[in-house]
Design an enzyme around this catalytic site. Structure first.
Site, PDB file in Angstrom:
ATOM      1  N   LYS A  27      -9.468   8.059   2.177  1.00 35.65           N
ATOM      2  CA  LYS A  27      -9.932   6.689   1.925  1.00 35.65           C
ATOM      3  C   LYS A  27     -11.382   6.538   2.351  1.00 35.65           C
ATOM      4  O   LYS A  27     -12.072   5.610   1.908  1.00 35.65           O
ATOM      5  CB  LYS A  27      -9.057   5.681   2.663  1.00 35.65           C
ATOM      6  CG  LYS A  27      -7.666   5.489   2.081  1.00 35.65           C
ATOM      7  CD  LYS A  27      -6.904   4.415   2.826  1.00 35.65           C
ATOM      8  CE  LYS A  27      -5.518   4.194   2.233  1.00 35.65           C
ATOM      9  NZ  LYS A  27      -4.611   5.330   2.492  1.00 35.65           N
TER      10      LYS A  27
ATOM     11  N   PHE B 133       1.667  -3.478   4.034  1.00 40.47           N
ATOM     12  CA  PHE B 133       2.052  -4.793   4.539  1.00 40.47           C
ATOM     13  C   PHE B 133       3.542  -5.022   4.254  1.00 40.47           C
ATOM     14  O   PHE B 133       4.055  -4.609   3.208  1.00 40.47           O
ATOM     15  CB  PHE B 133       1.241  -5.891   3.850  1.00 40.47           C
ATOM     16  CG  PHE B 133      -0.172  -6.040   4.352  1.00 40.47           C
ATOM     17  CD1 PHE B 133      -0.682  -5.238   5.351  1.00 40.47           C
ATOM     18  CD2 PHE B 133      -1.013  -7.002   3.814  1.00 40.47           C
ATOM     19  CE1 PHE B 133      -1.986  -5.381   5.828  1.00 40.47           C
ATOM     20  CE2 PHE B 133      -2.313  -7.161   4.265  1.00 40.47           C
ATOM     21  CZ  PHE B 133      -2.798  -6.358   5.270  1.00 40.47           C
TER      22      PHE B 133
ATOM     23  N   CYS C 171       0.802  -1.220   0.000  1.00 45.60           N
ATOM     24  CA  CYS C 171       0.000   0.000   0.000  1.00 45.60           C
ATOM     25  C   CYS C 171       0.837   1.272   0.000  1.00 45.60           C
ATOM     26  O   CYS C 171       0.284   2.372  -0.077  1.00 45.60           O
ATOM     27  CB  CYS C 171      -0.955  -0.006   1.184  1.00 45.60           C
ATOM     28  SG  CYS C 171      -1.996  -1.481   1.220  1.00 45.60           S
TER      29      CYS C 171
ATOM     30  N   HIS D  30      -9.881   1.883  -0.032  1.00 51.38           N
ATOM     31  CA  HIS D  30      -8.422   1.740  -0.030  1.00 51.38           C
ATOM     32  C   HIS D  30      -7.962   1.201  -1.386  1.00 51.38           C
ATOM     33  O   HIS D  30      -8.237   0.051  -1.729  1.00 51.38           O
ATOM     34  CB  HIS D  30      -8.007   0.796   1.099  1.00 51.38           C
ATOM     35  CG  HIS D  30      -6.540   0.742   1.349  1.00 51.38           C
ATOM     36  ND1 HIS D  30      -5.610   1.390   0.565  1.00 51.38           N
ATOM     37  CD2 HIS D  30      -5.820   0.096   2.317  1.00 51.38           C
ATOM     38  CE1 HIS D  30      -4.401   1.147   1.032  1.00 51.38           C
ATOM     39  NE2 HIS D  30      -4.507   0.375   2.098  1.00 51.38           N
TER      40      HIS D  30
ATOM     41  N   HIS E  70      -2.798   7.853   6.197  1.00 50.95           N
ATOM     42  CA  HIS E  70      -3.018   6.534   5.598  1.00 50.95           C
ATOM     43  C   HIS E  70      -4.427   6.071   5.948  1.00 50.95           C
ATOM     44  O   HIS E  70      -5.149   5.598   5.080  1.00 50.95           O
ATOM     45  CB  HIS E  70      -1.961   5.549   6.092  1.00 50.95           C
ATOM     46  CG  HIS E  70      -2.001   4.226   5.413  1.00 50.95           C
ATOM     47  ND1 HIS E  70      -1.900   4.090   4.047  1.00 50.95           N
ATOM     48  CD2 HIS E  70      -2.151   2.971   5.908  1.00 50.95           C
ATOM     49  CE1 HIS E  70      -1.980   2.804   3.719  1.00 50.95           C
ATOM     50  NE2 HIS E  70      -2.144   2.103   4.833  1.00 50.95           N
TER      51      HIS E  70
END
Length: 412
Positions: free
Chosen positions: A332, A396, A164, A337, A303
């Site tokens: 978002k 991740f 991401c 996302h 984020h």
């Protein structure tokens, strides 16, 4: 080494809330979310109901039917955004040095629809029935490759895959390539098309997705009731140039990139450092390169995925480095996302925030969680003169990437 100043002269976007920068911004300004019930396939087997699907994609503007035989949907999104960005920037490829014009467009996953379709086809009909274009359509670098092929860019061409954080890293890499004189112009950003059965099913298996049925309350970053993220799809591509190159061609300058911070938590495959220390280091790195004091930052595009662990840590990171007063919001909440494309569309949102002097709200959020100390803007947007802004992305694998932007006011 000081290097070149680096500016943004245009961008293109396709998203759940608009297919032009104007429509995209108007949706943010007016509070129109793009999260709706999933229509692409039957989700009755699972509890996930919503996503940020692309609606009415203007396919015919640049493509014909046979293009779908050569490109996965994520590549079509990427190419659309790139061509829109060139038009928005008024950049004529016949007037640039093609050897010093590059493409860095990322994807977290790549051609997931093609992977799904061809693996199912193989299972049903055998290995010999796999379609010849399977590999070129599925590769995660082909968004960048297809853009370069279409526009004739012969400089650097690559895709940075950091989950991401991919699009922020793409923009950051482009920034450095131009800052240190290796390229004059780069189209940078990200694209993703993962609203597929395996995409939704996979993240559902990881218990990462929101199971809230009400679309207006599915993506609620920093809210006390947040229970997972909502998948989105789309692409964002920015035209990034050296200031000298942009001025020589008389380009309209939209913003300046002044800093980039990238590092790794090295903590866990999917969970960020609980205290947000990895994210805090990335924010500090971006500020150091920008030679910015924390108090100068007027906005943070977070984020903000609507997950418990991510947002507690991000809030701690923001407060530790920037304090409790800087306005924070997560767009978002409007788009879902977009994984590897998130940083690109959020960079556009951040620049538009500076240009319009208006901070979008965090849509859907009603009451902040007790563990959130950051100054999250929700309920309604906020007028504000923002001269410097940060955009955070965390992926991740522990990947952190933070971009620092400066409002363009015609100096230099």
């Amino acid at each position: 080494m000081t290097g070149n100043r680096v500016v943004i002269t245009g961008y293109g976007v396709t998203s759940p809330i608009g297919h032009t920068p104007e429509d995209f911004w108007n949706s943010l300004y007016e509070g129109r979310i793009g999260i709706k019930p999933i229509t692409k396939f039957d989700v009755s087997e699972i509890e996930v109901r919503n996503a940020g699907e692309i609606q009415d994609f203007p396919f015919e503007k640049y493509f014909v039917k046979k293009d779908t035989n050569r490109m996965d949907l994520y590549s079509l999104y990427a190419l659309y955004a790139a061509l829109e960005a060139l038009e928005h920037a008024g950049l004529d490829m016949n007037q640039v040095n093609r050897d010093r014009t590059g493409v860095i467009v990322s994807s977290g996953i790549g051609g997931l629809q093609e992977l799904e379709e061809q693996i199912l086809r193989m299972g049903e009909r055998g290995m010999k029935r796999i379609k010849p274009m399977f590999i070129p359509k599925a590769l995660s670098n082909m968004g960048a490759g297809n853009i370069a092929l279409k526009i004739g860019a012969q400089g650097v061409c690559k895709s940075v895959t950091t989950a991401c954080a991919s699009a922020n890293d793409a923009i950051g890499e482009a920034f450095r390539e131009i800052k240190y004189g290796h390229q004059d112009v780069i189209l940078a950003g990200g694209s993703e098309a993962t609203i597929t059965q395996i995409g939704i099913g996979g993240f559902n298996a990881l218990t990462a997705l929101s199971t809230t049925e009400d679309p207006a309350r599915a993506a609620i970053p920093f809210d006390k009731d947040r229970n997972g993220f909502v998948m989105g799809e789309g692409a964002g591509v920015l035209v990034i140039e050296s200031l000298e190159h942009a001025q020589q061609r008389g380009a309209r300058i939209l913003a300046e990139i002044v800093g980039y911070g990238s590092n790794c938590d090295a903590y866990h495959m999917t969970t960020p450092t609980p205290d947000g220390s990895g994210a805090a280091k990335a924010i500090k790195l971006a500020l150091e390169e920008a030679q910015l004091e924390p108090a100068a930052v007027g906005y943070v595009n977070a984020h903000g995925t609507s997950t418990q662990a991510n947002e507690k840590g991000e809030s701690q990171a923001i407060v530790a480095v920037l304090g409790k007063e800087v306005p924070v919001s997560s767009t978002k909440s409007f788009t879902g996302h977009l994984l590897g494309a998130a940083g690109a569309v959020e960079a556009i949102a951040t620049i538009e925030t500076m240009r319009h002097g208006f901070i979008p709200k965090t849509a859907g959020t009603r009451e902040l969680s007790a563990d959130i100390e950051a100054n999250v803007i929700y309920g309604q947007g906020q007028e504000a003169a923002v001269h410097y802004a940060l955009s955070n992305t965390f992926g991740f694998g522990g990947h952190n990437a933070v971009l620092a932007f400066k409002r363009w006011e015609g100096e230099g």
